[in-house]
Design a protein around this motif. Sequence first.
Motif, short mmCIF file in Angstrom:
data_model
loop_
_atom_site.label_atom_id
_atom_site.label_comp_id
_atom_site.label_asym_id
_atom_site.label_seq_id
_atom_site.Cartn_x
_atom_site.Cartn_y
_atom_site.Cartn_z
N MET A 49 43.05 45.71 51.68
CA MET A 49 42.87 45.23 50.26
C MET A 49 41.62 46.33 49.85
O MET A 49 40.77 46.62 50.21
N SER A 50 42.03 46.56 48.56
CA SER A 50 41.25 47.65 47.98
C SER A 50 39.72 46.81 47.56
O SER A 50 39.76 45.69 47.24
N GLU A 51 38.90 47.79 47.13
CA GLU A 51 37.53 47.06 46.88
C GLU A 51 38.12 46.32 45.49
O GLU A 51 37.22 45.06 45.16
N LYS A 52 38.60 46.94 44.46
CA LYS A 52 38.83 46.17 43.18
C LYS A 52 39.48 44.87 43.27
O LYS A 52 39.11 43.90 42.70
N ASN A 53 40.39 45.08 44.09
CA ASN A 53 41.12 43.69 44.46
C ASN A 53 40.37 42.53 45.14
O ASN A 53 40.45 41.23 44.92
N GLU A 54 39.55 43.11 46.05
CA GLU A 54 38.76 42.23 46.82
C GLU A 54 37.67 41.43 45.73
O GLU A 54 37.42 40.31 45.88
N ILE A 55 37.06 42.29 44.93
CA ILE A 55 36.18 41.79 43.87
C ILE A 55 36.93 40.57 42.99
O ILE A 55 36.48 39.74 42.75
N ALA A 56 38.04 41.11 42.69
CA ALA A 56 38.68 40.13 41.50
C ALA A 56 39.23 38.95 42.24
O ALA A 56 39.58 38.11 41.42
N SER A 57 39.31 38.84 43.70
CA SER A 57 39.71 37.70 44.22
C SER A 57 38.48 36.74 44.62
O SER A 57 38.63 35.69 45.38
N HIS A 58 37.26 37.50 44.40
CA HIS A 58 36.20 36.61 44.92
C HIS A 58 35.88 35.46 43.89
O HIS A 58 36.52 35.42 42.95
N PRO A 59 35.67 34.33 44.52
CA PRO A 59 35.53 32.78 43.78
C PRO A 59 34.55 32.91 42.58
O PRO A 59 34.99 32.13 41.56
N PHE A 60 33.64 34.06 42.51
CA PHE A 60 33.02 33.61 41.10
C PHE A 60 33.32 34.97 40.12
O PHE A 60 32.43 34.95 39.26
N TYR A 61 34.32 35.79 40.54
CA TYR A 61 34.68 36.76 39.57
C TYR A 61 35.11 36.09 37.91
O TYR A 61 35.71 35.30 37.75
N GLU A 62 34.68 36.92 37.20
CA GLU A 62 34.77 36.83 35.69
C GLU A 62 35.57 37.72 35.09
O GLU A 62 35.57 39.10 34.93
N ARG A 63 36.75 37.26 34.82
CA ARG A 63 37.84 38.19 34.17
C ARG A 63 37.81 38.35 32.59
O ARG A 63 37.48 37.53 31.85
N THR A 64 37.94 39.48 32.51
CA THR A 64 37.48 40.01 30.96
C THR A 64 38.73 39.75 30.10
O THR A 64 39.82 39.85 30.55
N VAL B 273 34.68 36.34 28.81
CA VAL B 273 35.15 36.33 30.13
C VAL B 273 35.67 34.66 30.38
O VAL B 273 35.14 33.75 29.85
N SER B 274 36.57 34.79 31.51
CA SER B 274 37.11 33.37 31.90
C SER B 274 36.05 33.19 33.11
O SER B 274 35.87 34.04 33.98
N LEU B 275 35.62 32.03 32.96
CA LEU B 275 34.58 31.40 34.17
C LEU B 275 35.43 31.01 35.39
O LEU B 275 36.61 30.64 35.27
N PRO B 276 34.69 30.86 36.67
CA PRO B 276 35.61 30.39 37.77
C PRO B 276 36.07 28.83 37.63
O PRO B 276 37.08 28.46 38.12
N ASN B 277 35.28 28.22 36.73
CA ASN B 277 35.70 26.73 36.44
C ASN B 277 36.69 26.54 35.28
O ASN B 277 36.94 25.44 34.87
N GLY B 278 37.23 27.61 34.79
CA GLY B 278 38.24 27.57 33.70
C GLY B 278 37.82 27.69 32.45
O GLY B 278 38.59 27.90 31.48
N GLY B 279 36.37 27.52 32.25
CA GLY B 279 35.86 27.93 31.01
C GLY B 279 35.60 29.28 30.53
O GLY B 279 36.15 30.19 31.38
N THR B 280 35.17 29.53 29.36
CA THR B 280 34.78 30.98 28.88
C THR B 280 33.32 30.91 28.54
O THR B 280 32.90 30.10 28.31
N ALA B 281 33.15 32.38 28.64
CA ALA B 281 31.58 32.71 28.17
C ALA B 281 31.64 34.03 27.67
O ALA B 281 32.68 34.65 27.80
N THR B 282 30.39 34.36 26.91
CA THR B 282 30.46 35.90 26.44
C THR B 282 29.15 36.44 27.32
O THR B 282 28.47 35.67 27.69
N ARG B 283 29.38 37.78 27.43
CA ARG B 283 28.49 38.74 28.33
C ARG B 283 28.25 39.77 27.40
O ARG B 283 28.88 40.60 26.99
N GLU B 284 26.88 39.98 27.25
CA GLU B 284 26.27 41.10 26.26
C GLU B 284 26.05 42.28 27.38
O GLU B 284 25.30 42.13 28.31
#
Length: 189
Positions: free
Chosen positions: A1-16, A35-46
């Motif tokens: 598994m590539s590092e990018k895929n590994e990061i995206a599959s982490h349970p804390f990953y925030e998808r933009t 970003v989408s949060l692990p709990n299904g919510g969204t948040a903003t990141r500066e």
Amino acid sequence: MSEKNEIASHPFYERTLETKPIFEGRMISLQVDTVSLPNGGTATREIVRHPGAVAVLALLDGKMLVVEQFRKPLEKVQVEIPAGKLDAGEEPEAAALRELEEETGYRAKTIRHLHSFSTSPGFAEEIVHLYVTEELESGQVNLDEEEFLTCEAITLEQAQAYIREGRICDAKTLLAVYAWRMHVLTGAF
């Protein structure tokens, strides 16, 4: 598994979900990501985008080369190791050699990478590449037209006193002083 895929599959990953550019300067840019949060919510990141930087622990006759300059964000004069940002497409080692000579007037005959670290991962992507050299020869000071500083060589005891006094308080210089102290105690970086 590539590092990018590994990061995206982490349970804390925030998808933009969305990126909104806010500011584009000569050294940094600022964006706000939704970003989408692990709990299904969204948040903003500066997020501050920065090209990265280099810093050099330069030892000359048992002393560390430092520069003293005014730092506007802190509203104070700071003592720091020579450092600067990476130019577009520039390799970190080449930037370290360039910055060392521009700020101190010394050229490194040899240089070695010690560590790369993030400065403020909560809001900035900046990575600083720290190098060390103990083999210096005279070069040519070549400051940027907006750069005003002085260079001096200080002992480990002086560096530790500057830390206590708050004259040294930036992460790169603190890390360099601690690495230098470890070198004095153990003979290794």
